[in-house]
Design an enzyme around this catalytic site. Structure first.
Site, PDB file in Angstrom:
ATOM      1  N   GLY A  16       0.788  -1.238   0.000  1.00  0.00           N
ATOM      2  CA  GLY A  16       0.000   0.000   0.000  1.00  0.00           C
ATOM      3  C   GLY A  16       0.813   1.276   0.000  1.00  0.00           C
ATOM      4  O   GLY A  16       0.377   2.281   0.570  1.00  0.00           O
ATOM      5  N   SER A  17       1.965   1.289  -0.644  1.00  0.00           N
ATOM      6  CA  SER A  17       2.755   2.541  -0.633  1.00  0.00           C
ATOM      7  C   SER A  17       2.054   3.629  -1.432  1.00  0.00           C
ATOM      8  O   SER A  17       2.107   4.807  -1.065  1.00  0.00           O
ATOM      9  CB  SER A  17       4.167   2.289  -1.160  1.00  0.00           C
ATOM     10  OG  SER A  17       4.176   2.144  -2.568  1.00  0.00           O
ATOM     11  N   ARG A  69     -15.818 -14.287  -9.626  1.00  0.00           N
ATOM     12  CA  ARG A  69     -15.318 -12.901  -9.691  1.00  0.00           C
ATOM     13  C   ARG A  69     -16.436 -11.905  -9.440  1.00  0.00           C
ATOM     14  O   ARG A  69     -16.277 -10.973  -8.648  1.00  0.00           O
ATOM     15  CB  ARG A  69     -14.681 -12.662 -11.069  1.00  0.00           C
ATOM     16  CG  ARG A  69     -13.925 -11.362 -11.219  1.00  0.00           C
ATOM     17  CD  ARG A  69     -13.240 -11.280 -12.567  1.00  0.00           C
ATOM     18  NE  ARG A  69     -12.291 -12.366 -12.790  1.00  0.00           N
ATOM     19  CZ  ARG A  69     -11.063 -12.390 -12.257  1.00  0.00           C
ATOM     20  NH1 ARG A  69     -10.672 -11.407 -11.468  1.00  0.00           N
ATOM     21  NH2 ARG A  69     -10.258 -13.387 -12.502  1.00  0.00           N
ATOM     22  N   MET A  94      -4.118  -6.296  -7.207  1.00  0.00           N
ATOM     23  CA  MET A  94      -3.595  -7.259  -8.171  1.00  0.00           C
ATOM     24  C   MET A  94      -4.654  -8.236  -8.698  1.00  0.00           C
ATOM     25  O   MET A  94      -4.360  -9.375  -9.004  1.00  0.00           O
ATOM     26  CB  MET A  94      -2.423  -8.036  -7.545  1.00  0.00           C
ATOM     27  CG  MET A  94      -1.274  -7.149  -7.120  1.00  0.00           C
ATOM     28  SD  MET A  94      -0.787  -5.933  -8.370  1.00  0.00           S
ATOM     29  CE  MET A  94       0.307  -6.920  -9.360  1.00  0.00           C
ATOM     30  N   ARG A  95      -5.899  -7.798  -8.777  1.00  0.00           N
ATOM     31  CA  ARG A  95      -6.929  -8.640  -9.366  1.00  0.00           C
ATOM     32  C   ARG A  95      -7.555  -7.941 -10.554  1.00  0.00           C
ATOM     33  O   ARG A  95      -7.588  -6.717 -10.637  1.00  0.00           O
ATOM     34  CB  ARG A  95      -8.024  -8.945  -8.328  1.00  0.00           C
ATOM     35  CG  ARG A  95      -7.660 -10.075  -7.387  1.00  0.00           C
ATOM     36  CD  ARG A  95      -8.785 -10.346  -6.414  1.00  0.00           C
ATOM     37  NE  ARG A  95     -10.046 -10.695  -7.085  1.00  0.00           N
ATOM     38  CZ  ARG A  95     -10.362 -11.915  -7.499  1.00  0.00           C
ATOM     39  NH1 ARG A  95      -9.486 -12.894  -7.389  1.00  0.00           N
ATOM     40  NH2 ARG A  95     -11.530 -12.160  -8.045  1.00  0.00           N
ATOM     41  N   ILE A  96      -8.091  -8.751 -11.462  1.00  0.00           N
ATOM     42  CA  ILE A  96      -8.837  -8.197 -12.601  1.00  0.00           C
ATOM     43  C   ILE A  96     -10.288  -8.004 -12.144  1.00  0.00           C
ATOM     44  O   ILE A  96     -10.867  -8.921 -11.545  1.00  0.00           O
ATOM     45  CB  ILE A  96      -8.832  -9.195 -13.793  1.00  0.00           C
ATOM     46  CG1 ILE A  96      -7.387  -9.561 -14.193  1.00  0.00           C
ATOM     47  CG2 ILE A  96      -9.601  -8.614 -14.979  1.00  0.00           C
ATOM     48  CD1 ILE A  96      -6.614  -8.467 -14.858  1.00  0.00           C
ATOM     49  N   LEU A  97     -10.840  -6.850 -12.356  1.00  0.00           N
ATOM     50  CA  LEU A  97     -12.230  -6.585 -11.969  1.00  0.00           C
ATOM     51  C   LEU A  97     -13.151  -6.938 -13.136  1.00  0.00           C
ATOM     52  O   LEU A  97     -12.786  -6.779 -14.302  1.00  0.00           O
ATOM     53  CB  LEU A  97     -12.380  -5.107 -11.590  1.00  0.00           C
ATOM     54  CG  LEU A  97     -11.645  -4.705 -10.300  1.00  0.00           C
ATOM     55  CD1 LEU A  97     -11.452  -3.199 -10.233  1.00  0.00           C
ATOM     56  CD2 LEU A  97     -12.420  -5.199  -9.078  1.00  0.00           C
ATOM     57  N   ASN A 111      -6.586   4.086 -11.710  1.00  0.00           N
ATOM     58  CA  ASN A 111      -5.525   3.132 -11.414  1.00  0.00           C
ATOM     59  C   ASN A 111      -4.205   3.815 -11.705  1.00  0.00           C
ATOM     60  O   ASN A 111      -4.129   4.750 -12.502  1.00  0.00           O
ATOM     61  CB  ASN A 111      -5.659   1.879 -12.293  1.00  0.00           C
ATOM     62  CG  ASN A 111      -4.585   0.830 -11.967  1.00  0.00           C
ATOM     63  OD1 ASN A 111      -4.293   0.562 -10.812  1.00  0.00           O
ATOM     64  ND2 ASN A 111      -3.990   0.269 -13.007  1.00  0.00           N
ATOM     65  N   HIS A 113      -0.442   2.741 -13.087  1.00  0.00           N
ATOM     66  CA  HIS A 113       0.316   1.630 -13.670  1.00  0.00           C
ATOM     67  C   HIS A 113       1.747   2.119 -13.880  1.00  0.00           C
ATOM     68  O   HIS A 113       1.949   3.221 -14.424  1.00  0.00           O
ATOM     69  CB  HIS A 113      -0.307   1.184 -14.992  1.00  0.00           C
ATOM     70  CG  HIS A 113       0.436   0.053 -15.642  1.00  0.00           C
ATOM     71  ND1 HIS A 113       0.370  -1.240 -15.171  1.00  0.00           N
ATOM     72  CD2 HIS A 113       1.279   0.045 -16.700  1.00  0.00           C
ATOM     73  CE1 HIS A 113       1.135  -2.014 -15.936  1.00  0.00           C
ATOM     74  NE2 HIS A 113       1.709  -1.257 -16.870  1.00  0.00           N
ATOM     75  N   SER A 140       1.737   6.008 -15.106  1.00  0.00           N
ATOM     76  CA  SER A 140       0.523   6.606 -15.664  1.00  0.00           C
ATOM     77  C   SER A 140      -0.642   6.449 -14.692  1.00  0.00           C
ATOM     78  O   SER A 140      -0.861   5.347 -14.171  1.00  0.00           O
ATOM     79  CB  SER A 140       0.144   5.903 -16.977  1.00  0.00           C
ATOM     80  OG  SER A 140       1.231   5.876 -17.880  1.00  0.00           O
ATOM     81  N   ASP A 149      -5.289  -2.026 -18.083  1.00  0.00           N
ATOM     82  CA  ASP A 149      -4.280  -0.962 -18.275  1.00  0.00           C
ATOM     83  C   ASP A 149      -4.505  -0.182 -19.569  1.00  0.00           C
ATOM     84  O   ASP A 149      -3.546   0.251 -20.216  1.00  0.00           O
ATOM     85  CB  ASP A 149      -2.863  -1.578 -18.281  1.00  0.00           C
ATOM     86  CG  ASP A 149      -2.543  -2.261 -16.962  1.00  0.00           C
ATOM     87  OD1 ASP A 149      -1.745  -3.213 -16.988  1.00  0.00           O
ATOM     88  OD2 ASP A 149      -3.109  -1.858 -15.932  1.00  0.00           O
TER      89      ASP A 149
END
Ligand code: GRF
Length: 214
Positions: A16-17, A69, A94-97, A111, A113, A140, A149
């Protein structure tokens, strides 16, 4: 809206940085957003303790406890709606929504990236950058769309790739820029200076550039 500030929900999976840099930025009285809730899909993610130390409400929605999902995404969405969240920030998530969830939050989900999109989407972008031999790399902030992405860009920051750079060294140089860029990108969207319109990012006339120059 809540006292004029947009309420932000942050989704994390790890340390969580990036979340921490958003929490810090939101402490400024004139920042147009407040962090209302941090949700992790992984129990015990380091970012949860960081958020709690900052007095931010947290929740764990463990994806392993859901049959599919869509039902995981539904539980995450409910947590944010119940917290009165206006905007979602994915931060090391780190999951695909699912498409349905993404469409429900169109124009209201960001997001970060660690590449200069559209280059180097997906995993290990720093390895991709080194393998491609680029001289300029970066990060980005973008609106989230169903394709990974690939959403309209809100802000970018660039770093040099130096001779002898390792994947970890380059990642660290980019991460320092992420921590500066994400608060800027969220500020543009929460403050109404940048919005998603017709599948593109539209900057309010006269608003600060989306180029994250120092
Ligand atoms: C960062 O490089 C971020 O861009 C990527 O995951 C890495 C870790 O992020 N999505 P964080 O430290 O968990 O915020």
């Amino acid at each position: 809206m809540h006292g004029g500030k947009k309420r932000v929900g942050v989704l994390i999976s790890g340390r969580g940085s990036n979340m921490a840099s958003l929490i810090e930025a939101a402490q400024a009285p004139d920042y147009p957003a407040e962090i209302a809730l941090v949700v992790s899909n992984r129990p015990g993610a380091g970012g949860l303790a960081r958020a709690e130390a900052a007095g931010i409400r947290t929740a764990t929605v463990d994806h392993k406890l859901f049959p599919d999902r869509a039902s995981f995404d539904e539980a995450v969405g409910q947590a944010f709606v119940q917290a009165g969240v206006d905007l979602i920030c994915l931060a090391g998530f780190m999951r695909i929504l699912s498409d349905g969830f993404v469409e429900q939050w169109t124009g209201r989900m960001l997001n970060i990236h660690p590449s200069l999109l559209p280059l180097f989407k997906g995993l290990r972008p720093h390895r991709q950058a080194l393998d491609a031999g680029v001289c300029i790399h970066g990060c980005s902030v973008h609106f989230v769309v169903p394709e990974l992405d690939s959403g309209p860009i809100v802000a970018q920051a660039a770093v040099p790739v130096l001779p002898g750079d390792t994947e970890d060294g380059l990642a660290a140089r980019v991460l320092a820029e992420e921590h500066r860029l994400y608060p800027l990108g969220l500020e543009l969207v929460a403050g109404g200076q940048a919005r998603l319109e017709g599948g593109r990012t539209v900057l309010a006339s006269g608003s600060r550039t989306a180029l994250g120059l120092a």
